[in-house]
Design an enzyme around this catalytic site. Sequence first.
Site, PDB file in Angstrom:
ATOM      1  N   GLU A 201       0.692  -1.838  -0.128  1.00  0.00           N
ATOM      2  CA  GLU A 201       0.165  -0.420   0.203  1.00  0.00           C
ATOM      3  C   GLU A 201       0.752   1.405  -0.054  1.00  0.00           C
ATOM      4  O   GLU A 201       0.617   1.862   1.341  1.00  0.00           O
ATOM      5  CB  GLU A 201      -1.118  -0.110   0.847  1.00  0.00           C
ATOM      6  N   GLU A 389      -5.033  -8.227  -0.003  1.00  0.00           N
ATOM      7  CA  GLU A 389      -6.265  -7.947   1.702  1.00  0.00           C
ATOM      8  C   GLU A 389      -7.281  -7.788   0.771  1.00  0.00           C
ATOM      9  O   GLU A 389      -8.040  -7.281   0.324  1.00  0.00           O
ATOM     10  CB  GLU A 389      -5.577  -6.446   1.857  1.00  0.00           C
TER      11      GLU A 389
END
Length: 483
Positions: A201, A389
């Site tokens: 991320e 995720e």
Amino acid sequence: MDRRKFLQTTGLTLGAGSLPSLVPSVLRAEPPASTPAAAKFPAGFLWGSATASYQVEGAVKEGGRGVSIWDTFSHTAGKTANGDTGDVADDFYHRYPQDIEMMKQMGLKTFRFSVAWPRIFPNGTGQPNQQGVDFYKKLVDALLAAGIEPYCTLFHWDLPQVLQDQGGWESRDVAKAFADYAGYTAGVLSDRCKHFMTMNEMRSFCEIGYADGRHAPGLQIGRKRMAQLNHNVVYAHGLSVRAIRAHAKPGVKVGLADNVEAATPVIETPEHIEAARHAMRELNAMYQTVIQEGRYTPHYLKTLGDDAPHFTQEELDVIKTPLDFVGINLYTAHYVRAADNEVGYVSVPAPESYPHMYSPWLTIGPEALYWTPKLVSEIWNVKTLYITENGCSSADKIAEDGHVYDTDRVMYLRNYLTQLHRGVSEGVPVKGYFCWSLLDNYEWADGYDKRFGIVYVDFATQKRTPKLSAHFYEKVIADNEVK
Ligand code: PNW
């Protein structure tokens, strides 16, 4: 522990007849002997769960580990909920053998973990710390012994503090240090671990850490420096892909775990779908788009004007070093609609009443798990995708009977997985899914208050209790089908 014993300890097997039926008998038709193949995921679909070093390991002063920006930040008064730190977290550093046993009993096929950079290079660069290397070798070996495929993230936000002191992700030297660390670590693990993700991320650690300041290192550097920092981060990613390939054993696969901004058509009509396609490229201009295309979109550069980053063609070539797979972290949808403007879309704001999970930012948009992998694979011709995720926070409590009935998390997962199945059954090349997270853990600035695990953790005793969602997921894995 054998499987039956595990189910007894957890006590959560809701076998036939364990609850009184609420369905009138006339409606209770016999289920078909086998489910139609169409409802199944492809054979070999990789079901897993994900964690990150600072969120689960604890043992921050053990094994020669250096200090990370999260140690500094979490120990600074007023930065995290209740002043919570990752000093102990899930004590995974010591308890991983039992946790892996639990994963095995749940039927997990894969596990995504991250390496703490300051365990390998306590000073960011220089001499590697053998104790750190040994820890991750043992962890990977234990996973393999349990029949669980390890997927390794090289950077999940715990930057060595000494490197932040040298400018952090704004520094060219830090980008190079990251490539050195990534190449070294993949090199020493690649005899046993075959999948590496460079970074987790980028958008989150850049924007939340350097623009909002709500995460470590807690800075607010402004638009111009942010644009340059984003460029430096994707450059570091590209350098690290090359370094990993140079040092790792042949056959190792390299990708990243990107929280692609999930452009989703507000209604599934051709014009709004087309709008989502445009939005996907523009909303991700500084990360996935430049990584895939090796150029910034004209609209991105124009919007930044004088604040646009400086870059060279050579850097763009490094940034677009081909990947073996793309990992997508996906929690929320970003709804867009068609618009007659320069970019062909506008974002649709959420009304105040829009439903969300326990974290206020975690709005519910299951179709994003259909549209995002589909659009990413179509736009950039990506052949291998993972959902690295997906999951949610919930206000979990141990009930009087000792169980954790996280029916809202089951609702969330069921709806998202149904949309994932929709894509996979249409041929979207998603090969695996990692539920965030295995265990309740240190949720960054939200501390221990926001629980994301499918396994409940009592942080006072470190006792693990699989939640209802763990049993739901166990069934999904066992049957390779959403239940
Ligand atoms: C991701 N937000 O982080 C991370 O990859 C995980 O480490 C984290 O635990 C998980 O998602 C759940 O939050 C995010 O505030 C943290 O928008 C915060 C935000 C988004 C993602």
